[in-house]
Design an enzyme around this catalytic site. Structure first.
Site, PDB file in Angstrom:
ATOM      1  N   TRP A 102       0.840  -1.206   0.000  1.00 51.48           N
ATOM      2  CA  TRP A 102       0.000   0.000   0.000  1.00 51.48           C
ATOM      3  C   TRP A 102       0.870   1.249   0.000  1.00 51.48           C
ATOM      4  O   TRP A 102       0.604   2.212  -0.725  1.00 51.48           O
ATOM      5  CB  TRP A 102      -0.954  -0.005   1.188  1.00 51.48           C
ATOM      6  N   ASP A 172      -1.542   6.641   6.400  1.00 48.75           N
ATOM      7  CA  ASP A 172      -2.601   5.717   5.982  1.00 48.75           C
ATOM      8  C   ASP A 172      -2.902   4.832   7.195  1.00 48.75           C
ATOM      9  O   ASP A 172      -2.046   4.058   7.632  1.00 48.75           O
ATOM     10  CB  ASP A 172      -2.087   4.887   4.797  1.00 48.75           C
ATOM     11  N   LYS A 196     -11.881  -2.198   7.120  1.00 46.31           N
ATOM     12  CA  LYS A 196     -11.076  -3.072   7.963  1.00 46.31           C
ATOM     13  C   LYS A 196     -11.567  -3.021   9.403  1.00 46.31           C
ATOM     14  O   LYS A 196     -11.702  -4.036  10.054  1.00 46.31           O
ATOM     15  CB  LYS A 196      -9.594  -2.660   7.916  1.00 46.31           C
TER      16      LYS A 196
HETATM   17  C1  LIG Z   1      -6.913  -2.093   2.396  1.00 47.60           C
HETATM   18  C2  LIG Z   1      -5.904  -1.016   2.421  1.00 47.60           C
HETATM   19  C3  LIG Z   1      -5.831  -0.042   1.409  1.00 47.60           C
HETATM   20  C4  LIG Z   1      -6.739  -0.053   0.209  1.00 47.60           C
HETATM   21  O1  LIG Z   1      -8.007   0.262   0.588  1.00 47.60           O
HETATM   22  P1  LIG Z   1      -9.207   0.381  -0.456  1.00 47.60           P
HETATM   23  O2  LIG Z   1     -10.268   0.974   0.380  1.00 47.60           O
HETATM   24  O3  LIG Z   1      -9.508  -1.014  -0.925  1.00 47.60           O
HETATM   25  O4  LIG Z   1      -8.767   1.246  -1.568  1.00 47.60           O
HETATM   26  C5  LIG Z   1      -4.883   0.942   1.528  1.00 47.60           C
HETATM   27  N1  LIG Z   1      -4.044   1.002   2.569  1.00 47.60           N
HETATM   28  C6  LIG Z   1      -4.087   0.077   3.553  1.00 47.60           C
HETATM   29  C7  LIG Z   1      -3.133   0.177   4.695  1.00 47.60           C
HETATM   30  C8  LIG Z   1      -5.013  -0.959   3.510  1.00 47.60           C
HETATM   31  O5  LIG Z   1      -5.056  -1.864   4.493  1.00 47.60           O
END
Ligand SMILES: *Cc1c(COP(=O)(O)O)cnc(C)c1O
Length: 361
Positions: A102, A172, A196
């Site tokens: 990511w 993030d 998540k």
């Molecule tokens: C799942 C995830 C993403 C991507 O998320 P989407 O909502 O599917 O675009 C980005 N960064 C992290 C740390 C993630 O766990």
């Protein structure tokens, strides 16, 4: 009805209480005669849900008044473009630490719009650690400095954040939002896809310091401009109404049932310790991450034997422990133990692993 223990990395488990409330309110939300799914986002009833969600998030996460909270769509992945489009417009430079897929995607997307500098990476060891940083490698006039706070695929997390001075730090927090307290003031911006640890897939939370809004590149599409959403209370267009409502139920659960993020952290540490202690003592299973950088949320582990891994995943699934197969880039197994995973789920998984180890010596 029987529910499984779902160790999926995302979308993932929601608290049972939240699902029950959503079910009870499905046909008739508090006497409105409608489901929240069916309501106009401009109605008073829905605006009250929306305002309460934001107020709860601000309270639970202790978000200062000089930060805006935006409820967007497009997932965390859309932020990989929105961040450079909106923020990389002073010196057209930004710093990144590449700690997983990511983080790398965020870096690559930003590189399309300006000079993206990789300060450090842990790719040499399959992202199994958080790299130590040397300030001399930071770009002094970067427009921002980006990290991925919890690395969902590899199971690492930042425990101390880089000191970036006047350069806004962006985090993030897709896979660790609401898992423990985080000092928002250390960041210019935090963002998370909700699926998540917070809500169903469909809403993305952006927490951004006000002074960082309003300097987007001219090419920025209206819908990708933070100003658009900030000026319109996240209602420039139809927001992901139902996801926001479920986020409200999750926040109520954290506040009222758990007792806030300090308590949530204690619970998460207890769950993670159960699993890591077992992995450290097992002769068959081992964790893949260096001890000091272990995630509280995502726990990758292997036996070292692909066939045994596959057998474990198959038997675990049959026993009601689902989605334990590791990410294709790491192999082995990964147990995602987000907020909604009850401690019994982890205890029972550890018992199952012990029995599997004994039976397959
Ligand atoms: C799942 C995830 C993403 C991507 O998320 P989407 O909502 O599917 O675009 C980005 N960064 C992290 C740390 C993630 O766990």
């Amino acid at each position: 009805m029987s529910r499984v223990y779902n160790f999926s990395a995302g979308p993932s488990m929601l608290p049972e209480k939240v699902l029950k409330t959503a079910a009870e309110e499905m046909l008739d939300y508090k006497g409105s005669g409608q489901s929240v799914m069916e309501m106009s986002h401009r109605s008073k009833t829905y605006q009250a849900i929306f305002d309460e969600t934001e107020a709860l998030l601000r309270e639970v996460m202790n978000i200062p008044d000089n930060y805006k909270v935006l409820f967007l769509q497009g997932g965390a992945s859309t932020q990989f473009a929105m961040i450079p489009l909106n923020l990389m417009n002073k010196n057209n430079k930004a710093d990144f630490v590449v700690t997983g897929q990511w983080a790398k995607k965020a870096y690559k997307e930003a590189a399309r719009y300006g000079t993206a500098n990789v300060v450090a990476s842990s790719e040499d060891q399959t992202f199994s650690y958080i790299p130590k940083l040397d300030k001399a490698t930071f770009t002094p006039d970067a427009d921002f400095f980006h990290i991925c706070v919890n690395n969902t695929i590899y199971g690492t997390k930042w425990n101390t954040f880089p000191e970036t001075g006047d350069v806004p730090l962006i985090g993030d927090i897709s896979s660790c939002i609401l898992s423990e307290p985080i000092d928002v003031t250390k960041f210019g911006m935090l963002y998370a896809g909700a699926q998540k640890n917070m809500a169903p897939a469909g809403v993305t939370i952006v927490i951004i310091r006000e002074d960082l809004i309003g300097n987007a590149m001219d090419i920025t599409p209206t819908m990708l401009n933070y100003s658009t959403h900030s000026e319109n209370g996240s209602m420039f267009n139809t927001p992901p109404c139902y996801c926001i409502y479920v986020a409200k139920l999750v926040l109520e659960w954290i506040k009222n049932d758990i007792g806030g993020l300090e308590k949530m952290k204690e619970l998460n540490e207890k769950k993670a310790k159960l699993l890591y202690d077992f992995l450290d003592s097992s002769e068959m299973f081992r964790g893949t991450v260096v001890a000091e950088d272990r995630s509280l949320m995502n726990v990758p582990f292997v036996t070292g034997n692909d066939e045994l891994d596959a057998k474990f995943v198959k038997e675990a699934t049959a026993a009601g422990f689902v989605n334990l197969k590791g990410h294709r880039s790491v192999g082995g197994m990964r147990a995602s133990i987000y907020n909604a995973m009850p401690i019994e789920g982890v205890e029972k998984l550890v018992d199952f692993m012990k029995a599997f180890e004994a039976a397959n010596k």
